[in-house]
Enzyme design. Structure first.
Site, PDB file in Angstrom:
ATOM      1  N   ASP A 117      -1.740   2.536 -10.776  1.00  0.00           N
ATOM      2  CA  ASP A 117      -2.730   1.544 -11.240  1.00  0.00           C
ATOM      3  C   ASP A 117      -3.016   1.687 -12.731  1.00  0.00           C
ATOM      4  O   ASP A 117      -4.113   1.357 -13.199  1.00  0.00           O
ATOM      5  CB  ASP A 117      -4.049   1.661 -10.438  1.00  0.00           C
ATOM      6  CG  ASP A 117      -3.834   1.423  -8.954  1.00  0.00           C
ATOM      7  OD1 ASP A 117      -2.985   0.578  -8.611  1.00  0.00           O
ATOM      8  OD2 ASP A 117      -4.497   2.087  -8.144  1.00  0.00           O
ATOM      9  N   SER A 124      -7.921  -6.892 -11.263  1.00  0.00           N
ATOM     10  CA  SER A 124      -7.046  -6.856 -12.436  1.00  0.00           C
ATOM     11  C   SER A 124      -5.606  -7.104 -12.000  1.00  0.00           C
ATOM     12  O   SER A 124      -5.173  -6.590 -10.968  1.00  0.00           O
ATOM     13  CB  SER A 124      -7.077  -5.471 -13.091  1.00  0.00           C
ATOM     14  OG  SER A 124      -8.394  -5.052 -13.369  1.00  0.00           O
ATOM     15  N   HIS A 166      -4.973  -5.352  -8.450  1.00  0.00           N
ATOM     16  CA  HIS A 166      -5.778  -4.206  -8.019  1.00  0.00           C
ATOM     17  C   HIS A 166      -7.239  -4.625  -7.989  1.00  0.00           C
ATOM     18  O   HIS A 166      -7.726  -5.242  -8.938  1.00  0.00           O
ATOM     19  CB  HIS A 166      -5.577  -3.033  -8.983  1.00  0.00           C
ATOM     20  CG  HIS A 166      -6.356  -1.824  -8.589  1.00  0.00           C
ATOM     21  ND1 HIS A 166      -5.965  -0.997  -7.548  1.00  0.00           N
ATOM     22  CD2 HIS A 166      -7.516  -1.312  -9.054  1.00  0.00           C
ATOM     23  CE1 HIS A 166      -6.861  -0.029  -7.406  1.00  0.00           C
ATOM     24  NE2 HIS A 166      -7.812  -0.199  -8.305  1.00  0.00           N
ATOM     25  N   MET A 191       0.797  -1.226   0.000  1.00  0.00           N
ATOM     26  CA  MET A 191       0.000   0.000   0.000  1.00  0.00           C
ATOM     27  C   MET A 191       0.837   1.287   0.000  1.00  0.00           C
ATOM     28  O   MET A 191       0.447   2.269   0.628  1.00  0.00           O
ATOM     29  CB  MET A 191      -0.947  -0.005   1.213  1.00  0.00           C
ATOM     30  CG  MET A 191      -1.869  -1.213   1.269  1.00  0.00           C
ATOM     31  SD  MET A 191      -2.877  -1.416  -0.211  1.00  0.00           S
ATOM     32  CE  MET A 191      -4.077  -0.136   0.070  1.00  0.00           C
ATOM     33  N   ARG A 192       1.944   1.293  -0.690  1.00  0.00           N
ATOM     34  CA  ARG A 192       2.729   2.523  -0.811  1.00  0.00           C
ATOM     35  C   ARG A 192       2.816   2.925  -2.274  1.00  0.00           C
ATOM     36  O   ARG A 192       2.941   2.054  -3.146  1.00  0.00           O
ATOM     37  CB  ARG A 192       4.169   2.328  -0.287  1.00  0.00           C
ATOM     38  CG  ARG A 192       4.288   1.903   1.136  1.00  0.00           C
ATOM     39  CD  ARG A 192       3.760   2.916   2.113  1.00  0.00           C
ATOM     40  NE  ARG A 192       4.409   4.218   2.040  1.00  0.00           N
ATOM     41  CZ  ARG A 192       3.975   5.293   2.687  1.00  0.00           C
ATOM     42  NH1 ARG A 192       2.890   5.219   3.441  1.00  0.00           N
ATOM     43  NH2 ARG A 192       4.615   6.443   2.581  1.00  0.00           N
ATOM     44  N   GLN A 209     -11.647 -14.242  -5.656  1.00  0.00           N
ATOM     45  CA  GLN A 209     -11.284 -14.392  -7.074  1.00  0.00           C
ATOM     46  C   GLN A 209      -9.845 -13.939  -7.335  1.00  0.00           C
ATOM     47  O   GLN A 209      -9.166 -14.492  -8.201  1.00  0.00           O
ATOM     48  CB  GLN A 209     -12.259 -13.606  -7.965  1.00  0.00           C
ATOM     49  CG  GLN A 209     -13.688 -14.092  -7.860  1.00  0.00           C
ATOM     50  CD  GLN A 209     -13.806 -15.574  -8.201  1.00  0.00           C
ATOM     51  OE1 GLN A 209     -13.193 -16.062  -9.145  1.00  0.00           O
ATOM     52  NE2 GLN A 209     -14.576 -16.306  -7.420  1.00  0.00           N
ATOM     53  N   ASN A 268       1.235  -6.154 -10.180  1.00  0.00           N
ATOM     54  CA  ASN A 268       0.375  -5.742  -9.066  1.00  0.00           C
ATOM     55  C   ASN A 268      -1.016  -6.324  -9.289  1.00  0.00           C
ATOM     56  O   ASN A 268      -1.427  -6.551 -10.425  1.00  0.00           O
ATOM     57  CB  ASN A 268       0.276  -4.213  -9.017  1.00  0.00           C
ATOM     58  CG  ASN A 268      -0.561  -3.727  -7.865  1.00  0.00           C
ATOM     59  OD1 ASN A 268      -0.472  -4.259  -6.742  1.00  0.00           O
ATOM     60  ND2 ASN A 268      -1.403  -2.730  -8.096  1.00  0.00           N
TER      61      ASN A 268
HETATM   62  C1  GRF Z   1      -6.317  -6.929  -2.227  1.00  0.00           C
HETATM   63  O1  GRF Z   1      -7.663  -6.613  -2.460  1.00  0.00           O
HETATM   64  C2  GRF Z   1      -5.453  -6.382  -3.329  1.00  0.00           C
HETATM   65  O2  GRF Z   1      -6.064  -6.380  -4.582  1.00  0.00           O
HETATM   66  C3  GRF Z   1      -5.239  -4.974  -2.877  1.00  0.00           C
HETATM   67  O3  GRF Z   1      -5.101  -5.042  -1.484  1.00  0.00           O
HETATM   68  C4  GRF Z   1      -5.770  -6.201  -1.004  1.00  0.00           C
HETATM   69  C5  GRF Z   1      -4.759  -6.996  -0.271  1.00  0.00           C
HETATM   70  O4  GRF Z   1      -5.298  -8.079   0.412  1.00  0.00           O
HETATM   71  N1  GRF Z   1      -4.135  -4.365  -3.578  1.00  0.00           N
HETATM   72  P1  GRF Z   1      -4.326  -9.169   1.055  1.00  0.00           P
HETATM   73  O5  GRF Z   1      -3.335  -8.434   1.931  1.00  0.00           O
HETATM   74  O6  GRF Z   1      -3.656  -9.911  -0.065  1.00  0.00           O
HETATM   75  O7  GRF Z   1      -5.242 -10.037   1.869  1.00  0.00           O
END
Ligand code: GRF
Length: 231
Positions: A154, A145, A118, A99-100, A182, A116
């Site tokens: 993104d 995606s 998303h 998340m950075r 999913q 990545n």
């Molecule tokens: C997921 O929904 C991913 O797409 C997003 O952050 C969430 C991470 O979930 N980037 P996790 O840490 O893999 O459970």
């Protein structure tokens, strides 16, 4: 299909996380089940309290923390992160709930070798709070995606998507949970394509899958199995 990477063996992957790490777990499980043929060289988090670190340790993986709060700016954090990643000589960097926002030079350094996932059908709903935004927009379908990372947030070329119907009465949490399920199917599949040298980001910015330009993202379908439709 034989692998053909610099290491001569399994593709070396470093996975970056910030939180729960359920996508990391899906990747670990896929490797254990021989559905994914990579070597997870390390799991790196920007938060020491990320739940995913415990998942990695349980799987016997090397872990490291590069805390963004101990760096004065993004450039310095990205430099330290890059050093920590490159110590493991990865051929692919996998962002799994990391998340950075990363700086341009960092992203360029891993061009064509950083993926990545998303939680939206890109290019819809880039950025945060995608599930709530999808509900507010009244879309009938949401999803996830997998894309190569470029300096546009993104915004890199999308390899594959999975669609999830929005149901009446869905809360953002309900929708997030179904999308996440999913995601766990989709991400290991796409990583395996890369590991098998089937997937590349070309120098012209286009995607190539099995030697052909991928103009439209592949679609993962069905509730079970691994049915993918490309092109
Ligand atoms: C997921 O929904 C991913 O797409 C997003 O952050 C969430 C991470 O979930 N980037 P996790 O840490 O893999 O459970």
């Amino acid at each position: 299909m034989p692998t053909d990477h610099a290491s001569g063996g399994r593709l070396r992957v470093v996975i970056l996380i910030s939180g729960n790490g359920s996508n990391l777990q899906a990747i670990i499980d896929a490797v254990a089940d021989h559905r994914l043929h990579v070597q997870i060289a390390a799991v790196i988090s920007n938060r020491a309290d990320a739940g995913g670190l415990e998942r990695a340790r349980r799987a016997g993986l090397h872990t490291a923390v590069v805390d963004h709060r101990s760096h004065p700016d993004r450039a310095s954090f990205d430099g330290a992160l890059r050093e920590a990643i490159d110590a493991h000589r990865p051929e692919l960097v996998v962002l799994a709930g990391f998340m950075r926002i990363l700086t341009g030079p960092f992203v360029d350094h891993y061009r064509g070798r950083m993926l990545n996932i998303h939680p939206s059908l890109l290019p819809q709903f880039r950025g945060l709070d995608t599930h709530a935004r999808a509900l507010a927009a009244g879309v009938e379908e949401h999803g996830a995606s997998v894309h190569f990372v470029t300096s546009e947030l993104d915004g890199g070329p999308v390899v594959a998507q999975v669609r999830v119907p929005v149901e009446s009465g869905d809360t953002a949490q309900d929708l997030a949970a179904r999308v996440l399920e999913q995601e766990h199917r989709l991400y290991p599949l796409v990583i395996e394509w890369f590991a098998q040298n089937r997937l590349q980001l070309r120098n012209d910015g286009k995607l190539s899958l099995d030697g052909r330009e991928l103009r439209v993202p592949c679609r993962l379908q069905g509730d079970s199995g691994e049915i993918i439709q490309c092109g």
